[in-house]
Each structure stands twice: as C-alpha cells, then as structure tokens.
Design a protein around this motif. Sequence first.
Motif, short mmCIF file in Angstrom:
data_model
loop_
_atom_site.label_atom_id
_atom_site.label_comp_id
_atom_site.label_asym_id
_atom_site.label_seq_id
_atom_site.Cartn_x
_atom_site.Cartn_y
_atom_site.Cartn_z
N LEU A 1 0.83 -1.20 0.00
CA LEU A 1 0.00 0.00 0.00
C LEU A 1 0.87 1.25 0.00
CD1 LEU A 1 -2.75 1.39 0.15
CD2 LEU A 1 -2.65 1.09 2.64
N ALA A 2 1.87 1.27 0.86
CA ALA A 2 2.77 2.43 0.93
C ALA A 2 3.45 2.65 -0.42
CB ALA A 2 3.81 2.23 2.03
N ARG A 3 3.92 1.58 -1.02
CA ARG A 3 4.57 1.69 -2.33
C ARG A 3 3.60 2.27 -3.36
NH1 ARG A 3 6.72 -2.89 -2.15
NH2 ARG A 3 4.95 -4.06 -2.94
N ASP A 4 2.37 1.78 -3.36
CA ASP A 4 1.36 2.29 -4.30
C ASP A 4 1.07 3.77 -4.08
OD1 ASP A 4 1.18 -0.26 -5.32
OD2 ASP A 4 -0.80 -0.68 -4.45
N LEU A 5 1.14 4.20 -2.83
CA LEU A 5 0.85 5.60 -2.50
C LEU A 5 2.06 6.52 -2.67
CD1 LEU A 5 -1.31 5.05 0.70
CD2 LEU A 5 -2.11 5.66 -1.60
N GLY A 6 3.23 5.92 -2.89
CA GLY A 6 4.43 6.71 -3.10
C GLY A 6 5.05 7.22 -1.81
N ILE A 7 4.79 6.52 -0.70
CA ILE A 7 5.39 6.88 0.59
C ILE A 7 6.13 5.67 1.13
CG2 ILE A 7 3.69 8.67 1.14
CD1 ILE A 7 2.27 6.61 2.93
N SER A 8 6.93 5.88 2.15
CA SER A 8 7.65 4.75 2.73
C SER A 8 6.74 3.96 3.66
CB SER A 8 8.90 5.22 3.48
OG SER A 8 8.52 5.91 4.64
N GLU A 9 7.07 2.69 3.81
CA GLU A 9 6.32 1.84 4.72
C GLU A 9 6.41 2.39 6.15
OE1 GLU A 9 6.33 -2.78 6.33
OE2 GLU A 9 7.65 -2.21 4.68
N SER A 10 7.60 2.86 6.53
CA SER A 10 7.77 3.39 7.89
C SER A 10 6.89 4.61 8.14
CB SER A 10 9.24 3.70 8.19
OG SER A 10 9.72 4.70 7.32
N CYS A 11 6.72 5.44 7.13
CA CYS A 11 5.83 6.60 7.27
C CYS A 11 4.39 6.17 7.50
CB CYS A 11 5.89 7.49 6.04
SG CYS A 11 6.95 8.87 6.25
N LEU A 12 3.94 5.23 6.71
CA LEU A 12 2.56 4.76 6.85
C LEU A 12 2.35 4.13 8.22
CD1 LEU A 12 -0.23 4.42 5.76
CD2 LEU A 12 0.56 2.42 4.45
N ARG A 13 3.31 3.36 8.66
CA ARG A 13 3.19 2.77 10.00
C ARG A 13 3.19 3.85 11.08
NH1 ARG A 13 3.26 -2.61 9.81
NH2 ARG A 13 4.19 -3.63 8.01
N PHE A 14 4.00 4.88 10.91
CA PHE A 14 4.04 6.00 11.85
C PHE A 14 2.69 6.70 11.89
CE2 PHE A 14 4.65 10.57 12.52
CZ PHE A 14 5.15 10.56 13.81
N TRP A 15 2.13 6.97 10.72
CA TRP A 15 0.82 7.63 10.66
C TRP A 15 -0.24 6.79 11.36
CZ3 TRP A 15 0.69 9.18 4.77
CH2 TRP A 15 1.59 10.23 4.55
N LYS A 16 -0.19 5.46 11.17
CA LYS A 16 -1.15 4.59 11.85
C LYS A 16 -1.02 4.68 13.36
CE LYS A 16 -1.95 0.40 10.67
NZ LYS A 16 -1.73 -1.01 10.32
N ARG A 17 0.22 4.59 13.84
CA ARG A 17 0.46 4.69 15.29
C ARG A 17 -0.02 6.04 15.82
NH1 ARG A 17 5.33 2.47 14.09
NH2 ARG A 17 6.38 4.48 14.21
N ARG A 18 0.32 7.09 15.13
CA ARG A 18 -0.04 8.42 15.58
C ARG A 18 -1.56 8.62 15.59
NH1 ARG A 18 2.31 13.35 12.51
NH2 ARG A 18 0.21 13.92 12.00
N SER A 19 -2.25 8.05 14.62
CA SER A 19 -3.70 8.20 14.58
C SER A 19 -4.38 7.46 15.73
CB SER A 19 -4.27 7.74 13.24
OG SER A 19 -4.20 6.36 13.12
N ARG A 20 -3.76 6.37 16.19
CA ARG A 20 -4.31 5.66 17.35
C ARG A 20 -4.11 6.47 18.61
NH1 ARG A 20 -2.24 0.63 14.93
NH2 ARG A 20 -0.27 1.08 15.96
N GLN A 21 -3.00 7.19 18.69
CA GLN A 21 -2.71 8.00 19.87
C GLN A 21 -3.51 9.28 19.90
OE1 GLN A 21 1.46 8.58 19.42
NE2 GLN A 21 1.99 6.51 20.06
N ASP A 22 -3.87 9.78 18.73
CA ASP A 22 -4.54 11.09 18.64
C ASP A 22 -5.77 10.98 17.73
OD1 ASP A 22 -5.05 13.80 18.85
OD2 ASP A 22 -3.72 14.33 17.21
N PRO A 23 -6.76 10.17 18.12
CA PRO A 23 -7.94 10.01 17.24
C PRO A 23 -8.73 11.31 17.16
CG PRO A 23 -8.31 8.93 19.34
CD PRO A 23 -6.89 9.46 19.36
N LYS A 24 -9.16 11.62 15.93
CA LYS A 24 -9.93 12.85 15.71
C LYS A 24 -11.24 12.53 15.04
CE LYS A 24 -6.05 15.90 15.56
NZ LYS A 24 -5.24 16.82 14.86
#
Length: 60
Positions: free
Chosen positions: A37-60
């Motif tokens: 998914l990250a490759r398809d979106l043109g971002i790194s896997e680590s970035c996508l995983r970071f965004w996932k973690r951050r969204s769990r910590q800061d749900p909006k």
Amino acid sequence: MTAGHQGGCSNARTAPTEFRQRAVELARLGDKPVAALARDLGISESCLRFWKRRSRQDPK
C-alpha cells in the motif's frame, strides 16, 4: 488517490491531512499489505506505519 508524495517521511510530512487519513484507513482495512500500500501511494512503509500509530494515539 494519487501517488504524488514520493520518498520517505521527508516529503510525506507535507502530505495533505486528507491523504494521510485515507492512507491510514486503507491500511486498517487490511486488503493489502502495508508495504504494498505504501509503495502504491508513493510513501515509505515506515511513514505509513508511523501515521497509523499516531492516529491511534490522537484520534480525531
């Protein structure tokens, strides 16, 4: 969604909020491995995983 956000987190930091949110939603669906998914979106896997973690910590 387009893959206009090349590279790792350096360029992905400037990604629009909507892009980040949608990427996290797609990752949570689990239809595709995070790496693919990250490759398809043109971002790194680590970035996508970071965004996932951050969204769990800061749900909006």
